[in-house]
Design a protein around this motif. Structure first.
Motif, PDB file in Angstrom:
ATOM      1  N   ASN A 212       0.939  -0.982   0.001  1.00  0.00           N
ATOM      2  CA  ASN A 212      -0.068   0.092  -0.060  1.00  0.00           C
ATOM      3  C   ASN A 212       0.845   1.240   0.081  1.00  0.00           C
ATOM      4  O   ASN A 212       0.812   2.257  -0.672  1.00  0.00           O
ATOM      5  N   PHE A 213       1.832   1.024   0.577  1.00  0.00           N
ATOM      6  CA  PHE A 213       2.807   2.592   0.636  1.00  0.00           C
ATOM      7  C   PHE A 213       3.701   2.619  -0.583  1.00  0.00           C
ATOM      8  O   PHE A 213       4.231   3.580  -0.757  1.00  0.00           O
ATOM      9  N   GLU A 214       3.719   1.475  -1.512  1.00  0.00           N
ATOM     10  CA  GLU A 214       4.488   1.572  -2.691  1.00  0.00           C
ATOM     11  C   GLU A 214       3.355   2.179  -3.789  1.00  0.00           C
ATOM     12  O   GLU A 214       4.080   2.784  -4.832  1.00  0.00           O
ATOM     13  N   ASN A 215       2.143   2.401  -3.310  1.00  0.00           N
ATOM     14  CA  ASN A 215       1.088   2.827  -4.168  1.00  0.00           C
ATOM     15  C   ASN A 215       0.813   4.263  -3.834  1.00  0.00           C
ATOM     16  O   ASN A 215       0.473   4.521  -2.783  1.00  0.00           O
ATOM     17  N   GLU A 216       1.235   5.159  -4.687  1.00  0.00           N
ATOM     18  CA  GLU A 216       1.100   6.844  -4.242  1.00  0.00           C
ATOM     19  C   GLU A 216      -0.262   7.324  -3.732  1.00  0.00           C
ATOM     20  O   GLU A 216      -0.082   7.842  -2.720  1.00  0.00           O
ATOM     21  N   MET A 217      -0.969   6.671  -4.423  1.00  0.00           N
ATOM     22  CA  MET A 217      -2.412   7.206  -4.055  1.00  0.00           C
ATOM     23  C   MET A 217      -3.007   6.776  -2.668  1.00  0.00           C
ATOM     24  O   MET A 217      -3.305   7.277  -1.822  1.00  0.00           O
ATOM     25  N   GLU A 218      -2.603   5.264  -2.465  1.00  0.00           N
ATOM     26  CA  GLU A 218      -3.097   5.068  -1.099  1.00  0.00           C
ATOM     27  C   GLU A 218      -1.865   5.429  -0.063  1.00  0.00           C
ATOM     28  O   GLU A 218      -2.629   5.756   0.995  1.00  0.00           O
ATOM     29  N   ARG A 219      -0.801   5.466  -0.343  1.00  0.00           N
ATOM     30  CA  ARG A 219       0.019   5.913   0.738  1.00  0.00           C
ATOM     31  C   ARG A 219      -0.397   7.503   1.258  1.00  0.00           C
ATOM     32  O   ARG A 219      -0.257   7.965   2.326  1.00  0.00           O
ATOM     33  N   THR A 220      -0.587   8.322   0.295  1.00  0.00           N
ATOM     34  CA  THR A 220      -0.972   9.735   0.365  1.00  0.00           C
ATOM     35  C   THR A 220      -2.329   9.837   1.252  1.00  0.00           C
ATOM     36  O   THR A 220      -2.286  10.564   2.168  1.00  0.00           O
ATOM     37  N   TYR A 221      -3.105   8.733   0.929  1.00  0.00           N
ATOM     38  CA  TYR A 221      -4.391   8.856   1.556  1.00  0.00           C
ATOM     39  C   TYR A 221      -4.336   8.354   3.282  1.00  0.00           C
ATOM     40  O   TYR A 221      -4.682   9.187   3.999  1.00  0.00           O
ATOM     41  N   ILE A 222      -3.375   7.420   3.360  1.00  0.00           N
ATOM     42  CA  ILE A 222      -3.289   7.033   4.854  1.00  0.00           C
ATOM     43  C   ILE A 222      -2.317   8.034   5.413  1.00  0.00           C
ATOM     44  O   ILE A 222      -2.772   8.513   6.777  1.00  0.00           O
ATOM     45  N   MET A 223      -1.204   8.509   4.782  1.00  0.00           N
ATOM     46  CA  MET A 223      -0.467   9.908   5.435  1.00  0.00           C
ATOM     47  C   MET A 223      -1.666  11.061   5.771  1.00  0.00           C
ATOM     48  O   MET A 223      -1.422  11.583   6.837  1.00  0.00           O
ATOM     49  N   LYS A 224      -2.237  11.249   4.869  1.00  0.00           N
ATOM     50  CA  LYS A 224      -3.363  12.441   4.960  1.00  0.00           C
ATOM     51  C   LYS A 224      -4.226  12.069   6.294  1.00  0.00           C
ATOM     52  O   LYS A 224      -4.409  12.939   7.137  1.00  0.00           O
ATOM     53  N   MET A 225      -4.794  10.769   6.459  1.00  0.00           N
ATOM     54  CA  MET A 225      -5.585  10.388   7.745  1.00  0.00           C
ATOM     55  C   MET A 225      -4.690  10.389   8.769  1.00  0.00           C
ATOM     56  O   MET A 225      -5.218  10.924  10.026  1.00  0.00           O
ATOM     57  N   VAL A 226      -3.437  10.160   9.123  1.00  0.00           N
ATOM     58  CA  VAL A 226      -2.594   9.959  10.083  1.00  0.00           C
ATOM     59  C   VAL A 226      -2.417  11.649  10.477  1.00  0.00           C
ATOM     60  O   VAL A 226      -2.401  11.790  11.615  1.00  0.00           O
ATOM     61  N   CYS A 227      -2.170  12.192   9.563  1.00  0.00           N
ATOM     62  CA  CYS A 227      -1.510  13.810   9.647  1.00  0.00           C
ATOM     63  C   CYS A 227      -2.916  14.453  10.411  1.00  0.00           C
ATOM     64  O   CYS A 227      -3.023  15.369  11.178  1.00  0.00           O
ATOM     65  N   GLU A 228      -4.066  14.341   9.791  1.00  0.00           N
ATOM     66  CA  GLU A 228      -5.428  14.819  10.401  1.00  0.00           C
ATOM     67  C   GLU A 228      -5.669  14.297  11.724  1.00  0.00           C
ATOM     68  O   GLU A 228      -6.187  15.260  12.668  1.00  0.00           O
TER      69      GLU A 228
END
Length: 873
Positions: A212-228
């Protein structure tokens, strides 16, 4: 019994000891007579909301303890028991556990989540309970699922991810789990409890998220949720989100570049203005980035042909802002902190991170920190003085000596004066900083030291005065003396510079160890450890008479501990701690004085009295003392050589007890090592004791109850015994090698993905080769033919190891040595075998390309042995 279990569970918690003991006995009886029904009854108890919370709590504990244990042998036994239960009954138990997740009682849900994870850890790797993840996800997606069910389900998912390996789930399952977890973090849709459980679950699920972290779209979504989530209004949720970021920093460093600006702002805001628990995690994020970059720099060696992992230089890019942020944390000290190991607050975290930054970027950190130091070091405010000193001490590892030397030379006298500062915290940090200076900028052997014959008297004088300070300061001063002495180790003639001060240093260290407040801040232990280092690093030709006088003084102190009044457990522990320290000092003195023919007689003259003391210590029944006394006995055996045999009749029972001490397995392991020392000292004189020793060692290897870490030293010990008794090892060779062959097979079947297991496999392989070498050398010139039947297995084992590209260098060395010993000892009878095993030449050539000089020497010798064999007629 099943109907009455509630009453027994309640009675087992009774204040009345008689009732409690009876109930515990009844529960144990139920468990032993019918384990499946016992576990089923417990699962019903846990699942029933109409049962008392006390009985449900104990039911949960008993369930967990029936599935898991810290000890690996017990755990294996419990797993076998679980697999023996019939499938239908296990399904009922699991059904009750899943039902409990919907309980209105938080504690019952929490316990059930843990028990489900324990069952999952047993079954999922065996491809059992495939429906578990689906059942849990169903709880999350079902219309109208109550918040408390979602919370407990997310908690369960988190625990399951913690318990199993990421190889145990297929990618579709991982995707579904991550989707459920990340949705659970959604602020607009969920309660705080659900979001907290989801964020904690994500932390455990991150190891599964590689794809999932190799896929930019999935990674960015996870990072966005963690940062929020890191900006949630609840501090506990913010803390959990930052914990996720810490894990992401180390696990997914390579893909962080595009998020770093946001992450810097997030962490910076948290460090400056959030609650301490959150700020600590924000600092930890940068410490993790430093750790990653330090590892990558160490890996990125110009000599190695390996392609180094990507290095994004995040610390260097953020350096001015990051250093400024960290320096600000240093002035947030607590009034009662004293830099003890167990103190952890924002200023300690900031200083630790600053130290990692210095190791990451080197010289670049110095001009950013020194203005802060100069501005605050003489401030009237103790916080500013302490922060400046802490900053100075934190950047001493990483920058070059050229960069540090002028600044340390200019600041050394100031620091020596600051040991008299009116504030305890400032004195504590000053002593710690001096210790760091002596650790990193005092190496006469390499040609540089901040210490000179001119300033040494002043330094020693200050340290010996400061060791009388309050315990937390005195303990740091011990560290400074330790590093001061260590710097003179192996420094040839210059070591004599410290010799004139040894008597005074030793006197002050003994006085520190005897202080009535010595237990505070671990001062007593630090004083004895430092004394050991001072003795170990001293110049023997100059210090022999000082050490010779120290020996009876320490023996007297050890004798006095036998008469200490023992009224409480606390008294017994203090006695054990003191005896362990004194045995440790004796060990170092014995090793030091036996290092020269001129001083060894001092040990020989005192050996009887020393041995009597050690035997008395063994009567004190404490594992820590047994360990230290055993190690000292090993040193005494080396020092006295063949004369040690006179102590064996009385010592032998304690060696037997040590070998049979499975519970305190470190004692068992050390005893095995000491038997090796004794074999080397006594040679054939150890023979009368070998039947019993070999019998116990073989029993230990066959036992599932003994901690696995003890088993490699036992194989090495086989080699020591064989070398000592030569041809007499014949009677043990068949059972010994049979077990060695079995262990070699076990190594081949170990899970190569489990890092801990692979470390153990390396130890096991190395020790098996060491055993082969010892046995071969023992039979040389006498009974070499006894090894012909085992030659093929040895070479097959070497071949298996040679094909392992991840093998440890020490294993390679031991394997090559064993090959050489085989060719050297068995000779002509192995010629055809070496011809058949064509891998040998290639393997040795590979070893000859190694950067390890020892390995190259061993490989050249082995190559010579095989070549000699091949050209012989």
């Amino acid at each position: 019994m099943a109907m009455e279990i509630t009453q027994f569970l309640l009675a087992a918690q009774s204040a009345d000891a008689r009732i409690r003991t009876e109930a515990e006995g009844s529960l144990r009886q139920f468990q032993e007579q019918n384990l499946p029904q016992f576990l089923l009854s417990l699962s019903f108890e846990l699942a029933s909301d109409d049962k008392p919370s006390e009985s449900r709590r104990l039911a949960g504990i008993l369930l967990k303890n029936s599935l898991d244990a810290k000890d690996s042998a017990t755990k294996d036994h419990l797993v076998k028991q679980w697999f023996a239960i019939e499938v239908a009954l296990k399904s009922q138990i699991k059904e009750q556990l899943l039902r409990t997740l919907g309980s209105s009682i938080l504690e019952a849900r929490h316990t059930s989540a843990q028990v489900i994870a324990k069952v999952a850890s047993i079954e999922i790797p065996q491809k059992q309970w495939p429906e578990l993840v689906g059942s849990l996800l169903n709880n999350m997606t079902q219309q109208g699922s109550p918040a408390h069910l979602k919370q407990s389900t997310l908690e369960t998912l988190g625990y399951v991810c913690e318990e199993i390996s990421h190889h145990d789930l297929v990618q579709d399952e991982v995707n579904s789990v991550l989707t459920a977890v990340v949705q659970g973090m959604n602020q607009s849709e969920n309660t705080a409890e659900v979001r907290l459980a989801a964020t904690k679950a994500l932390l455990n699920a991150l190891d599964f998220s590689q794809t999932n972290f190799e896929n930019e779209m999935e990674r960015t979504y996870i990072m966005k949720m963690v940062c929020e989530t890191a900006c949630s209004k609840e501090a506990e949720i913010r803390q959990a989100a930052f914990e996720c970021l810490v894990s992401i920093a180390s696990t997914y460093y390579e893909v962080l570049e595009q998020y770093m600006q946001t992450l810097f702002e997030l962490t910076s805001n948290a460090v400056k203005g959030d609650e301490e628990s959150v700020a600590l995690q924000a600092i930890e994020f940068w410490s993790s980035i430093c750790d990653e970059e330090i590892d990558r720099q160490e890996y990125d060696s110009p000599d190695s042909g390996d392609s180094s992992p990507p290095h994004s230089c995040f610390i260097e890019k953020a350096l001015p802002h990051l250093v400024q942020m960290l320096l600000e944390t240093l002035q947030k000290q607590e009034e009662d902190q004293d830099h003890d190991d167990d103190v952890w607050n924002i200023s300690m975290a900031g200083g630790t991170c600053l130290g990692l930054v210095a190791r990451t970027v080197g010289d670049g950190v110095v001009p950013l920190v020194m203005p802060f130091v100069e501005r605050n070091i003489s401030s009237p405010d103790w916080r500013s003085r302490e922060a400046a000193t802490y900053a100075f001490g934190s950047i001493l590892e990483g920058p070059t000596i050229d960069k540090l030397a002028p600044m340390v030379a200019a600041g050394l006298e100031f620091l020596l004066t600051a040991t008299k500062d009116g504030n305890n915290h400032v004195r504590d940090t000053t002593a710690w900083t001096l210790s760091r200076i002596f650790e990193f900028l005092h190496s006469p052997e390499s040609g540089f030291s901040v210490i000179s014959p001119e300033n040494l008297p002043r330094i020693v004088g200050v340290l010996l005065e400061s060791i009388k300070d309050v315990p937390n300061v005195a303990e740091k001063v011990c560290g400074a003396i330790y590093n001061l002495a260590q710097g003179y180790e192996d420094s040839g003639a210059s070591s004599s510079i410290l010799s004139p001060y040894l008597t005074e240093i030793i006197t002050h260290l003994l006085a520190a160890a005897e202080r009535t407040d010595g237990a505070e801040s671990k001062l007593r232990g630090a004083a004895y450890e430092t004394l050991n280092e001072v003795v170990r690093c001293s110049n023997l030709s100059e210090a022999s008479s000082i050490i010779a006088h120290l020996l009876p003084a320490i023996m007297k102190k050890l004798a006095e501990t036998m008469d200490l009044p023992i009224i409480s457990t606390d008294d017994r522990e203090k006695q054990a701690e003191l005896q362990a320290s004194l045995c440790g000092v004796l060990q170092v003195i014995i090793q030091k004085l036996s290092g020269s023919d001129d001083t060894r007689p001092i040990i020989m003259q005192n050996a009887d009295d020393i041995m009597r003391l050690f035997l008395r210590v063994f009567g004190c029944h404490s594992s820590s003392v047994h360990e230290e006394a055993m190690l000292a006995i090993g040193a005494l055996a080396y020092a006295t050589g063949a004369e040690f045999v006179k102590y064996m009749p009385e010592l032998f029972k304690y060696l037997q007890m040590g070998l049979q001490n499975f519970e305190e397995y470190q004692v068992c392991s050390i005893t095995v090592g000491v038997i090796g020392d004794i074999c080397r000292a006594l040679d054939e004189k150890v023979l009368p004791f070998c039947d019993q020793i070999m019998g116990l060692l073989i029993q230990n290897l066959q036992s599932d109850a003994l901690h696995r870490s003890v088993k490699p030293p036992i194989f090495s010990c086989f080699g020591d015994i064989a070398l000592a008794i030569d041809a007499h090892f014949e009677r043990y060779v068949a059972p010994a090698i049979q077990i060695m062959q079995g262990a070699a097979q076990v190594c081949a079947q170990m899970d190569t993905l489990d890092e801990e297991l692979m470390d153990y496999a390396s130890q096991l392989r190395r020790s098996i080769f060491e055993a082969y070498s010892g046995i071969l050398q023992g039979f040389k010139d006498t009974k070499a033919d006894l090894m012909i039947p085992y030659a093929q297995h040895l070479l097959q084992f070497v071949e298996v190891v040679s094909k392992d590209s991840l093998r440890d260098e020490s294993v390679t060395k031991a394997a090559v040595a064993a090959m050489g010993d085989l060719a050297d000892v068995v000779g002509e009878n192995t010629k055809q075998l070496f011809r058949n095993f064509t891998f040998c030449g290639e393997f040795l050539n590979e070893c000859l390309q190694s950067e390890d000089e020892d390995l190259k020497v061993t490989a050249r010798w082995t190559q010579g042995m095989i070549a000699r064999l091949m050209i012989s007629s």
